[in-house]
Every structure is written in C-alpha cells, then in structure tokens.
Design a protein around this motif. Structure first.
Motif, short mmCIF file in Angstrom:
data_model
loop_
_atom_site.label_atom_id
_atom_site.label_comp_id
_atom_site.label_asym_id
_atom_site.label_seq_id
_atom_site.Cartn_x
_atom_site.Cartn_y
_atom_site.Cartn_z
N GLU A 47 0.84 -1.21 0.00
CA GLU A 47 0.00 0.00 0.00
C GLU A 47 0.87 1.26 0.00
OE1 GLU A 47 -3.61 2.11 2.58
OE2 GLU A 47 -2.50 0.42 3.42
N ASN A 48 1.94 1.22 0.75
CA ASN A 48 2.83 2.38 0.85
C ASN A 48 3.45 2.74 -0.49
OD1 ASN A 48 4.31 4.35 2.54
ND2 ASN A 48 6.09 3.16 1.89
N ASN A 49 3.63 1.73 -1.36
CA ASN A 49 4.28 1.98 -2.64
C ASN A 49 3.33 2.28 -3.78
OD1 ASN A 49 6.99 1.90 -1.93
ND2 ASN A 49 7.00 -0.32 -1.89
N CYS A 50 2.07 2.51 -3.45
CA CYS A 50 1.14 2.98 -4.49
C CYS A 50 0.26 4.13 -3.97
CB CYS A 50 0.29 1.84 -5.05
SG CYS A 50 -0.54 0.81 -3.84
N ILE A 51 0.77 4.81 -2.94
CA ILE A 51 0.00 5.90 -2.35
C ILE A 51 -0.29 7.00 -3.37
CG2 ILE A 51 0.20 7.84 -0.72
CD1 ILE A 51 1.42 5.90 1.28
N LYS A 52 0.71 7.37 -4.17
CA LYS A 52 0.51 8.44 -5.17
C LYS A 52 -0.58 8.05 -6.16
CE LYS A 52 2.95 11.31 -8.55
NZ LYS A 52 2.03 11.06 -9.67
N ILE A 53 -0.57 6.79 -6.61
CA ILE A 53 -1.57 6.31 -7.57
C ILE A 53 -2.94 6.29 -6.93
CG2 ILE A 53 -2.20 4.37 -9.05
CD1 ILE A 53 0.96 3.67 -8.71
N ILE A 54 -3.01 5.81 -5.70
CA ILE A 54 -4.28 5.75 -4.97
C ILE A 54 -4.87 7.15 -4.81
CG2 ILE A 54 -5.29 5.28 -2.70
CD1 ILE A 54 -3.38 2.84 -2.57
N SER A 55 -4.01 8.12 -4.54
CA SER A 55 -4.50 9.50 -4.37
C SER A 55 -5.06 10.06 -5.67
CB SER A 55 -3.38 10.40 -3.85
OG SER A 55 -2.37 10.59 -4.83
N GLU A 56 -4.59 9.55 -6.80
CA GLU A 56 -5.06 10.05 -8.09
C GLU A 56 -6.41 9.46 -8.48
OE1 GLU A 56 -1.24 11.14 -10.84
OE2 GLU A 56 -1.55 9.01 -10.43
#
Length: 278
Positions: A47-56
């Motif tokens: 989860e920590n390594n896709c935070i930017k994508i999740i925020s988009e």
C-alpha cells in the motif's frame, strides 16, 4: 441497480511503462465513477508503494501485497501476515542459499523495507518510501516478502523448503514473491465481494502478468492488456490495447461510456443546478 466493479492491476496495466497514469485514463475512470461503478486496484505492490496512484484515482477497493491486505473505503478488512519468526526464517534461509547480500523486500502493514543497491526512487519516481535496512535484528511480521534470485538451482531449493507458502516469479525479472498459502488476488476479490455483497460475475478485472491469471479467471470478465504475457492472453475473455496505448481508456469508452453517454450528459448538466440550489 446492481453496482459493478472495475478492478485494475497497476504495473503493466493501469500504469504506463513510465509508471504514470495517462490523463485520458484518469478522466475515463472518473466518468465510470459517475456511472456508479466501484473502482478498485489489485496489486502486488505494498500500500505504501502505491500511495501516489491511490490518491489520483481514489479507489473504494484496495487489494495490495498480492492479496495479503484488503482495504474498503479506507478501512482494513483483511490481512494475512507471516509471524515475526516466519519472516526472520525466510530472510535467513534465502541468505544462506543466495548469499548475504541478495536483495530482499518486506511489506508490513505500514512500511516497505529493502536492502536495495540503488534507491528505487531514482529509478521510479512514483515509488513510495522504501526504508533501507540490512535486516540485522529485524523483528516485524510481513504481509509479503520478495527476493531477487538469479540462480535456478537456488530457486528450486528455496521453493522446496517453503512449499507450504506461495512462491511466484514476477515475469521478466529475477524477483520472487512469498506470501502465505492461498494469499492471492483472486481470493482477496472473493473476500471483498462477500463483504460488500457484490456478485463475482459483476467484477471486470484487468491484468497483464502471471499473478493476475487467477484474478482474470475468477471474475465475471477477465481482460488482458495487449502487452500481457502469453499465458495471460490465453485465458482472458478479451484482449485490449497495451498499457502505453491507453488500452483501458479505449475499452471503457467503447463498452461502457458510449452506451451510457446520455446518462453522463444528464449527470454533467445536473451538477451545477444542484450547486446553485444549495
């Protein structure tokens, strides 16, 4: 009306080769949300390594660490962890076989550890924060462990030792992921469907790699990217354009948005009216 789910793998699927999402794809996903589709991601990343994508894309459903962690509307509903002792045993064993300096990553609930040779942020700007460690006195339980193994004889020995775990290679690399037995994307999807009362046949899943095969087979419709490995293409219901050619945006536009263009226009027109009345 029954809500349906659009579930996206990330690397090689929703993300282009440069690890970004095209503006066109983001726009199409937002339109699908307006049509009341659940949006979900299903990734081997932590989860920590896709935070930017999740925020988009702001998905309601997050399946990460290869199915070891499930989150729905910002609440954790499932996690499958190695114990601290199991985690230490895997790390020590692969080091004995592959050498002390072999690269290892460990996903925990809120951190991603890595004894990297090159800081991953230099290679991939979308990557979340990885905490460097040499794993000395490492005392945490792991959701997923990944190990870089270049020798096939080492792979054979390790998979025999850990035959009670799931060990799977990422296509095109020497990295292998370790999770508890039956911790898979497809089982995570069945779990979330039960929680939110969605029929698995109402899930449309998109993927490209070997770890996506079970997911594409179990869902109502399994869609392979044009850049998928052949094994994925062979089991898919539909093969679309590649991740670098907006394959997902094109498919969703042709199959979902075109048939609902009138409804989208009504949604678009009605929003300002509601705002004026408030």
């Amino acid at each position: 009306m029954t809500r349906k789910v659009l579930l996206f793998d990330l690397d090689g699927t929703l993300l282009k080769s440069d690890k970004t999402i095209s503006n066109n794809t983001l726009e199409v996903i937002q339109k699908c949300k307006q049509l009341n589709y659940f949006i979900g991601v299903s990734t081997s990343r932590s989860e920590n390594n896709c935070i930017k994508i999740i925020s988009e894309i702001k998905p309601e459903i997050i399946i990460c660490s290869g199915g070891a962690l499930i989150k729905y509307n910002n609440h954790y509903i499932y996690k499958a962890e190695f114990t601290v002792e199991e985690t230490k045993n895997i790390i020590n064993t692969v080091r004995e076989i592959c050498g002390y300096n072999c690269e290892i990553t460990v996903d925990t609930l809120d951190r991603h550890y890595w004894n990297y040779n090159i800081n991953p942020k230099i290679i991939n700007k979308s990557w979340g924060e990885s905490i460097y460690t040499d794993y000395t006195d490492f005392f945490e339980s792991a959701l997923k462990i990944s190990v870089k193994i270049s020798e096939q004889s080492h792979v054979n020995k390790i998979t025999e030792i850990f035959k009670n775990y799931d060990v799977l290679r990422f296509t095109g690399s020497d990295w292998y992921k370790f999770t508890l037995k039956n911790v898979t994307k497809e089982n995570a999807i069945l779990n979330i469907c039960n929680v939110i009362d969605i029929n698995i046949m109402d899930v449309i899943a998109f993927g490209d790699d070997l770890v996506d095969i079970g997911m594409l087979k179990v869902c109502g419709k399994g869609i392979a990217m044009g850049n998928s490995v052949n094994e994925v293409k062979s089991i898919a219901d539909v093969i679309i354009d590649s991740n670098d050619n907006d394959g997902i945006a094109k498919y969703l536009t042709e199959t979902l948005l075109c048939s609902n263009s009138l409804l989208l226009s009504l949604i678009h027109i009605s929003e300002p009216t509601r705002l004026q009345l408030i």
